[in-house]
Design a protein around this motif. Structure first.
Motif, PDB file in Angstrom:
ATOM      1  N   VAL A   1     -14.210 -11.451  12.794  1.00  0.00           N
ATOM      2  CA  VAL A   1     -12.871 -10.115  13.140  1.00  0.00           C
ATOM      3  C   VAL A   1     -13.104  -9.562  11.694  1.00  0.00           C
ATOM      4  CG1 VAL A   1     -10.434  -9.717  13.207  1.00  0.00           C
ATOM      5  CG2 VAL A   1     -11.265 -11.542  15.006  1.00  0.00           C
ATOM      6  N   ASN A   2     -12.588  -7.974  12.153  1.00  0.00           N
ATOM      7  CA  ASN A   2     -12.348  -7.376  11.043  1.00  0.00           C
ATOM      8  C   ASN A   2     -10.987  -6.807  10.248  1.00  0.00           C
ATOM      9  OD1 ASN A   2     -13.669  -5.830   8.098  1.00  0.00           O
ATOM     10  ND2 ASN A   2     -13.826  -3.966  10.106  1.00  0.00           N
ATOM     11  N   PHE A   3     -10.302  -7.611   9.768  1.00  0.00           N
ATOM     12  CA  PHE A   3      -8.852  -6.566   8.745  1.00  0.00           C
ATOM     13  C   PHE A   3      -9.130  -5.438   8.320  1.00  0.00           C
ATOM     14  CE2 PHE A   3      -5.252  -7.131   6.798  1.00  0.00           C
ATOM     15  CZ  PHE A   3      -4.184  -6.867   7.384  1.00  0.00           C
ATOM     16  N   VAL A   4      -7.969  -4.689   9.146  1.00  0.00           N
ATOM     17  CA  VAL A   4      -7.973  -3.185   8.403  1.00  0.00           C
ATOM     18  C   VAL A   4      -6.497  -2.741   7.569  1.00  0.00           C
ATOM     19  CG1 VAL A   4      -8.612  -0.730   7.937  1.00  0.00           C
ATOM     20  CG2 VAL A   4      -9.992  -2.148   9.515  1.00  0.00           C
ATOM     21  N   ARG A   5      -7.068  -2.838   6.184  1.00  0.00           N
ATOM     22  CA  ARG A   5      -4.772  -2.412   6.193  1.00  0.00           C
ATOM     23  C   ARG A   5      -4.644  -0.913   5.931  1.00  0.00           C
ATOM     24  NH1 ARG A   5      -4.136  -6.294   2.205  1.00  0.00           N
ATOM     25  NH2 ARG A   5      -3.286  -7.753   3.800  1.00  0.00           N
ATOM     26  N   THR A   6      -3.981  -0.397   6.652  1.00  0.00           N
ATOM     27  CA  THR A   6      -2.971   0.778   6.560  1.00  0.00           C
ATOM     28  C   THR A   6      -2.319   1.118   6.097  1.00  0.00           C
ATOM     29  OG1 THR A   6      -5.290   0.463   8.499  1.00  0.00           O
ATOM     30  CG2 THR A   6      -4.085   2.990   7.724  1.00  0.00           C
ATOM     31  N   PRO A   7      -2.025   2.226   5.123  1.00  0.00           N
ATOM     32  CA  PRO A   7      -0.810   2.416   4.883  1.00  0.00           C
ATOM     33  C   PRO A   7       0.083   3.570   5.665  1.00  0.00           C
ATOM     34  CG  PRO A   7      -2.262   3.591   2.769  1.00  0.00           C
ATOM     35  CD  PRO A   7      -3.365   2.028   3.926  1.00  0.00           C
ATOM     36  N   ALA A   8       1.148   3.207   6.328  1.00  0.00           N
ATOM     37  CA  ALA A   8       1.094   4.094   7.298  1.00  0.00           C
ATOM     38  C   ALA A   8       1.965   5.990   6.185  1.00  0.00           C
ATOM     39  CB  ALA A   8       2.648   4.521   7.442  1.00  0.00           C
TER      40      ALA A   8
ATOM     41  N   TYR B   1      -1.624   3.415  -3.163  1.00  0.00           N
ATOM     42  CA  TYR B   1      -2.378   2.234  -2.544  1.00  0.00           C
ATOM     43  C   TYR B   1      -4.039   3.011  -2.206  1.00  0.00           C
ATOM     44  CZ  TYR B   1      -4.285  -0.332   0.612  1.00  0.00           C
ATOM     45  OH  TYR B   1      -5.399  -1.660   1.259  1.00  0.00           O
ATOM     46  N   TYR B   2      -3.798   3.991  -2.362  1.00  0.00           N
ATOM     47  CA  TYR B   2      -5.963   4.237  -2.226  1.00  0.00           C
ATOM     48  C   TYR B   2      -5.610   4.413  -3.535  1.00  0.00           C
ATOM     49  CZ  TYR B   2      -5.469   5.192   3.063  1.00  0.00           C
ATOM     50  OH  TYR B   2      -5.328   4.604   4.589  1.00  0.00           O
ATOM     51  N   VAL B   3      -4.966   5.158  -4.242  1.00  0.00           N
ATOM     52  CA  VAL B   3      -5.743   4.926  -5.753  1.00  0.00           C
ATOM     53  C   VAL B   3      -5.885   3.259  -6.401  1.00  0.00           C
ATOM     54  CG1 VAL B   3      -4.686   5.427  -7.493  1.00  0.00           C
ATOM     55  CG2 VAL B   3      -4.117   7.154  -6.145  1.00  0.00           C
TER      56      VAL B   3
ATOM     57  N   LYS C   1      -6.329  -5.631  -4.598  1.00  0.00           N
ATOM     58  CA  LYS C   1      -6.198  -7.007  -4.315  1.00  0.00           C
ATOM     59  C   LYS C   1      -5.242  -7.335  -5.144  1.00  0.00           C
ATOM     60  CE  LYS C   1     -10.273  -7.527  -2.142  1.00  0.00           C
ATOM     61  NZ  LYS C   1     -11.208  -8.408  -1.807  1.00  0.00           N
ATOM     62  N   ARG C   2      -4.922  -7.430  -6.445  1.00  0.00           N
ATOM     63  CA  ARG C   2      -4.287  -7.829  -7.343  1.00  0.00           C
ATOM     64  C   ARG C   2      -2.279  -7.279  -7.251  1.00  0.00           C
ATOM     65  NH1 ARG C   2      -5.657  -7.068 -12.301  1.00  0.00           N
ATOM     66  NH2 ARG C   2      -7.465  -5.372 -11.730  1.00  0.00           N
TER      67      ARG C   2
ATOM     68  N   LEU D   1       0.455  -7.871  -2.857  1.00  0.00           N
ATOM     69  CA  LEU D   1       2.065  -8.633  -3.177  1.00  0.00           C
ATOM     70  C   LEU D   1       2.833  -7.965  -3.922  1.00  0.00           C
ATOM     71  CD1 LEU D   1       0.060 -11.454  -1.845  1.00  0.00           C
ATOM     72  CD2 LEU D   1       1.078  -9.945  -0.494  1.00  0.00           C
ATOM     73  N   PRO D   2       1.828  -7.708  -5.288  1.00  0.00           N
ATOM     74  CA  PRO D   2       3.346  -7.566  -6.467  1.00  0.00           C
ATOM     75  C   PRO D   2       3.845  -6.461  -6.333  1.00  0.00           C
ATOM     76  CG  PRO D   2       0.694  -8.653  -7.390  1.00  0.00           C
ATOM     77  CD  PRO D   2       0.799  -8.361  -5.749  1.00  0.00           C
ATOM     78  N   LEU D   3       3.638  -5.372  -5.104  1.00  0.00           N
ATOM     79  CA  LEU D   3       4.429  -4.232  -5.669  1.00  0.00           C
ATOM     80  C   LEU D   3       5.085  -4.728  -4.503  1.00  0.00           C
ATOM     81  CD1 LEU D   3       4.691  -1.821  -6.369  1.00  0.00           C
ATOM     82  CD2 LEU D   3       2.453  -0.774  -4.666  1.00  0.00           C
TER      83      LEU D   3
END
Length: 205
Positions: free
Chosen positions: A77-84, A97-99, A107-108, A111-113
């Protein structure tokens, strides 16, 4: 000996009940079928794509369940996170997110955001507030701002919107399995439905 036999029978019954419960997931109730299926990013692998927005409370509630699942994600399985980016406010966070991804800090900061917004009540939604937030992770505001409206980031946002339209999304969180199914919700059931659909896709190969 009897205890061992009974233990084995009990385990078998529990497994059967678990399988039966998974088999009860139905189209239109627990997931929807995409009318215009999308292509997966990595050929030969099943895909799980999560659409989210940092300001979404339901996305924040789902995140711990997704994080737990990611720790044991199957190798196929390949997981992809996509900001709407389905409206102007969401688009600003999608750009951020993309920046962060382009600058190697995603990755860092992911979650903190989320926690800064939902646990600490910080309004980190526009370019200025995001630029300030990322300075904590070694990203100068000028560097963040130089990429924020760049062609590369704009292209990624456009692609995210194109996929959201293709999958006929009306809100988030939304998890798309193998470009064919959409699962929505903010609890552990989402992961169970995702696993059920992945098994469905494996059997269809």
């Amino acid at each position: 000996m009897k205890k061992l036999i009974l233990g084995g029978v009990t385990a078998a019954v529990l497994m059967a009940l678990s399988s039966a419960a998974m088999a009860n997931f139905v189209e239109g109730k627990d997931y929807t079928v995409v009318q215009n299926p999308g292509k997966v990013e990595v050929a030969g692998k099943l895909e799980v794509r999560e659409f989210f927005w940092y300001g979404c409370g339901h996305c924040f509630s789902l995140e711990p369940h997704m994080q737990a699942w990611l720790k044991k994600i199957p190798k196929d399985v390949n997981f992809v996170r996509t900001p709407a980016a389905m409206n102007k406010v969401w688009e600003q966070n999608a750009r951020g997110y993309y920046v962060s991804e382009a600058l190697g800090v995603r990755k860092r900061t992911h979650l903190p955001l989320f926690h800064a917004i939902h646990d600490n009540g910080q309004q980190i939604f526009d370019q200025k507030s995001q630029a300030k937030f990322f300075t904590k992770y070694g990203i100068p505001e000028a560097k963040f701002n130089s990429l924020y409206n760049s062609f590369a980031i704009t292209a990624k946002v456009a692609q995210a919107n194109k996929l959201a339209q293709q999958y006929q999304l009306t809100g988030v969180p939304a998890v798309v399995v193998n470009g064919k199914y959409v699962v929505q919700g903010d609890d552990g059931k989402v992961v169970k439905v995702v696993e059920y659909l992945l098994n469905k896709e494996r059997k269809a190969k």
